[in-house]
Design a protein around this motif. Structure first.
Motif, short mmCIF file in Angstrom:
data_model
loop_
_atom_site.label_atom_id
_atom_site.label_comp_id
_atom_site.label_asym_id
_atom_site.label_seq_id
_atom_site.Cartn_x
_atom_site.Cartn_y
_atom_site.Cartn_z
N PHE A 52 -72.71 11.85 -49.56
CA PHE A 52 -71.63 10.99 -50.07
C PHE A 52 -70.33 11.49 -49.46
CE2 PHE A 52 -68.98 9.52 -53.81
CZ PHE A 52 -69.25 8.18 -53.67
N TYR A 53 -69.56 10.59 -48.82
CA TYR A 53 -68.42 10.99 -48.01
C TYR A 53 -67.24 10.02 -48.13
CZ TYR A 53 -72.78 12.34 -45.69
OH TYR A 53 -74.05 12.77 -45.43
N PRO A 54 -66.07 10.39 -47.74
CA PRO A 54 -65.51 11.73 -47.83
C PRO A 54 -64.93 11.92 -49.22
CG PRO A 54 -63.89 10.33 -46.77
CD PRO A 54 -65.10 9.47 -47.11
N VAL A 55 -65.15 13.07 -49.77
CA VAL A 55 -64.67 13.35 -51.12
C VAL A 55 -63.64 14.48 -51.02
CG1 VAL A 55 -65.32 13.97 -53.46
CG2 VAL A 55 -66.87 12.62 -52.08
N TYR A 56 -62.40 14.07 -50.85
CA TYR A 56 -61.27 15.01 -50.82
C TYR A 56 -60.14 14.40 -51.62
CZ TYR A 56 -59.73 11.76 -47.24
OH TYR A 56 -59.38 10.62 -46.57
N GLY A 57 -59.16 15.20 -51.95
CA GLY A 57 -57.99 14.69 -52.68
C GLY A 57 -58.24 14.45 -54.15
N LEU A 58 -59.30 15.00 -54.69
CA LEU A 58 -59.65 14.79 -56.10
C LEU A 58 -59.59 16.11 -56.86
CD1 LEU A 58 -62.68 12.38 -55.58
CD2 LEU A 58 -60.29 11.77 -56.00
N TYR A 82 -71.96 19.98 -56.14
CA TYR A 82 -72.58 19.06 -55.17
C TYR A 82 -72.03 19.21 -53.75
CZ TYR A 82 -74.22 16.86 -59.42
OH TYR A 82 -74.81 16.62 -60.63
N ARG A 83 -71.01 20.05 -53.56
CA ARG A 83 -70.40 20.21 -52.24
C ARG A 83 -71.44 20.69 -51.23
NH1 ARG A 83 -65.72 17.98 -51.40
NH2 ARG A 83 -64.12 18.48 -52.91
N ALA A 84 -71.43 20.05 -50.08
CA ALA A 84 -72.33 20.46 -49.00
C ALA A 84 -71.84 21.78 -48.43
CB ALA A 84 -72.35 19.38 -47.92
N LYS A 85 -72.76 22.63 -48.06
CA LYS A 85 -72.39 23.90 -47.46
C LYS A 85 -71.68 23.67 -46.14
CE LYS A 85 -76.19 26.28 -49.63
NZ LYS A 85 -77.50 26.89 -49.49
N LYS A 86 -70.60 24.38 -45.94
CA LYS A 86 -69.82 24.32 -44.70
C LYS A 86 -69.23 22.94 -44.42
CE LYS A 86 -72.56 27.97 -42.66
NZ LYS A 86 -73.40 28.40 -41.56
N ALA A 87 -68.99 22.14 -45.47
CA ALA A 87 -68.38 20.81 -45.30
C ALA A 87 -67.49 20.53 -46.49
CB ALA A 87 -69.46 19.74 -45.18
N LEU A 113 -70.54 15.54 -50.24
CA LEU A 113 -71.35 15.90 -51.39
C LEU A 113 -72.80 15.59 -51.06
CD1 LEU A 113 -69.25 14.44 -54.35
CD2 LEU A 113 -69.07 16.68 -53.25
N HIS A 114 -73.71 16.40 -51.58
CA HIS A 114 -75.15 16.17 -51.41
C HIS A 114 -75.80 16.03 -52.78
CE1 HIS A 114 -75.50 18.18 -47.16
NE2 HIS A 114 -74.78 17.08 -47.17
N PHE A 115 -76.57 14.95 -52.94
CA PHE A 115 -77.30 14.70 -54.16
C PHE A 115 -78.80 14.80 -53.84
CE2 PHE A 115 -73.40 12.04 -54.51
CZ PHE A 115 -72.75 12.85 -55.43
#
Length: 111
Positions: free
Chosen positions: A62-68, A78-83, A87-89
């Motif tokens: 799930f992309y992009p999840v920033y600014g929250l 749920y954050r993806a490693k090194k990204a 988010l990864h579900f």
């Protein structure tokens, strides 16, 4: 069948079910959202931004999840490693429906 429905139809039934749920959440939260395929994955116009999801062997990205920043504690697990924006579900865990709705709603309000 539109482009997004075609994308979803390429996966196994269990994955299709999860992708359909995610797709429906966008229309539930933002009834007039625009749906398309961008970067070879489903894309949804939320405010002046887009959110995307894509299926993989072990998870849905799930992309992009920033600014929250106000919900960072909720999305951290749920954050993806090194990204920082992804988010990864995992397929072996339930989708966090309420969190997904919150993300969609909050992203639509960002300027």
């Amino acid at each position: 069948m539109n482009e997004v429905e075609n994308y979803i139809s390429r996966f196994e039934p269990e994955i299709q079910s999860r992708l359909k749920i995610m797709r429906e959440l966008f229309f539930e939260v933002l009834a007039d959202t625009e749906e398309s395929i961008r970067y070879k994955m489903p894309a949804y116009k939320v405010g002046k931004y887009h959110l995307y999801f894509a299926a993989y062997k072990k998870h849905i990205g799930f992309y992009p999840v920033y600014g929250l920043t106000e919900i960072e504690d909720e999305i951290l697990v749920y954050r993806a490693k090194k990204a920082k924006d992804s988010l990864h579900f995992p397929h072996d865990k339930a989708l966090p429906i309420d969190l997904l709705k919150k993300i969609i709603r909050l992203k639509s309000l960002l300027n």
